[in-house]
Write a protein that holds these residues in place. Structure first.
Motif: not given
Length: 366
Positions: A74-86
């Motif tokens: 779950l953590d790996r999925y959420i961390v990988s899907t959080i896109k860095k935005r401005d």
């Protein structure tokens, strides 16, 4: 090797990350390490929590491992899907479901470890509760036997009073006939005359009745005392049989209730610790600045999005063009005389065949 493993834990695209600087790879290795160690903590905490429930180390390790893998994935999925935005708020909105889940998990996992940390204090609270429950249990059980015992004791008192009254009456008659013999009462004549004999006879009759009454009531008293002893035995048995239930009053819910009776501040700080552990991967990703990997990943997504948009537009244009061409072709075919004559001949042949078939059917019916 260890860096690549932690990068895998972070869920980052290794092909893109290989083209980035070493500092960028170290950043994602750190995020992956946070994800990995969070899963390890989840495994340890859930394993102990399950051990307090099942009291079996193999079952606890098995389900604890499943829980740890679930948190890791779950953590790996959420961390990988959080896109860095401005915009930090949009990133926070992406992570909000995981943060809410982290709060729930922190509450669930912190409680068993709190119970282990404050085990001695909880045992003291449980001991006091068990002692109170033991006294209350004895009083409740006594309510079932006390009225019967009191009734039997009253019956014993009544029987003893009967003997005492009869004995007092017999003693009074003894004093009466002795006084008659001595001449100090009654007729006042010294010696054993007719009155003396009458009073002595009455005394002897009462003495016989007293002896019989003593024997009868003593037997009744002994029988009643046997009943009282039996009720006492039943009471002790009931208390003994119910005591293991009280002694076993140290399950998970009982310990949680005992923990809630302790000061709340230490428990609150432990909860905050596990909340920090559970949210650590998300916080690490949110706090990480937008770097080379994020720009390249955004560029790759942009390329794919543009390519897909072009393909869709081409398919729509191809479909529209193909429809227009087909319509024009069929309109041209519609105006050709040769095709008209050919279709007319075929239609005439079909009508003739239908007429012949109908004729044969009519003949066969006749």
């Amino acid at each position: 090797m260890l860096q690549r493993f932690f990068i895998f834990c972070s869920g980052a695209d290794t092909q893109i990350l290989d083209t980035c600087s070493n500092g960028e790879r170290n950043k994602y290795a750190g995020i992956g390490a946070t994800v990995f160690f969070t899963a390890i903590m989840a495994f340890i905490a859930s394993g102990y929590a399950l051990y307090t429930v099942f009291d079996n180390i193999y079952t606890s390790v098995f389900f604890g491992l499943i829980w740890g893998l679930l948190i890791f994935n779950l953590d790996r999925y959420i961390v990988s899907t959080i896109k860095k935005r401005d915009n930090f708020k949009s990133e926070l909105v992406q992570a909000a479901p995981r943060i809410i889940l982290a709060i729930i998990i922190a509450v669930v996992i912190s409680k068993p470890l709190e119970m282990k940390i404050f085990e001695k204090e909880i045992n003291q609270v449980l001991l006091e509760e068990k002692n109170a429950m033991t006294l209350a249990n004895q009083e409740q059980i006594a309510l079932q036997y006390t009225p019967k015992v009191e009734g039997l004791n009253q019956e014993i008192t009544r029987l003893k009073n009967e003997i005492a009254v009869k004995e007092a009456e017999t003693n009074a008659l003894y004093d009466t006939y002795i006084s008659e013999a001595e001449g100090t009462a009654g007729t006042g004549l010294l010696g054993k005359g007719p009155v003396y004999a009458e009073k002595r006879e009455k005394h002897d009759a009462y003495l016989t009745e007293l002896s019989t009454l003593k024997q009868t009531n003593t037997e009744k008293i002994q029988a009643i005392e046997a009943q009282i002893a039996s009720l006492g035995t039943d009471y002790d048995t009931a208390v003994t049989n119910s005591q293991p239930i009280i002694d076993g009053f140290d399950g998970l819910m009982a310990r949680i209730n005992a923990l809630n009776k302790l000061p709340w501040l230490p428990s609150f700080f432990i909860f905050l610790l596990f909340l920090a552990i559970e949210t650590a991967p998300i916080i690490a990703k949110l706090l990480a600045p937008k770097g080379e990997y994020d720009y390249k990943f955004e560029e790759q997504e942009s390329v794919v999005a543009t390519w897909v948009t072009q393909k869709v537009a081409q398919r729509k244009l191809l479909f529209s063009t193909d429809g227009e061409l087909n319509q024009k072709i069929y309109e041209d075919i519609k105006n050709e005389e040769e095709l008209y004559r050919y279709k007319k001949e075929k239609a005439e042949e079909l009508l003739k065949l239908q007429a012949d078939s109908f004729h044969k059917v009519q003949i066969k019916g006749l």
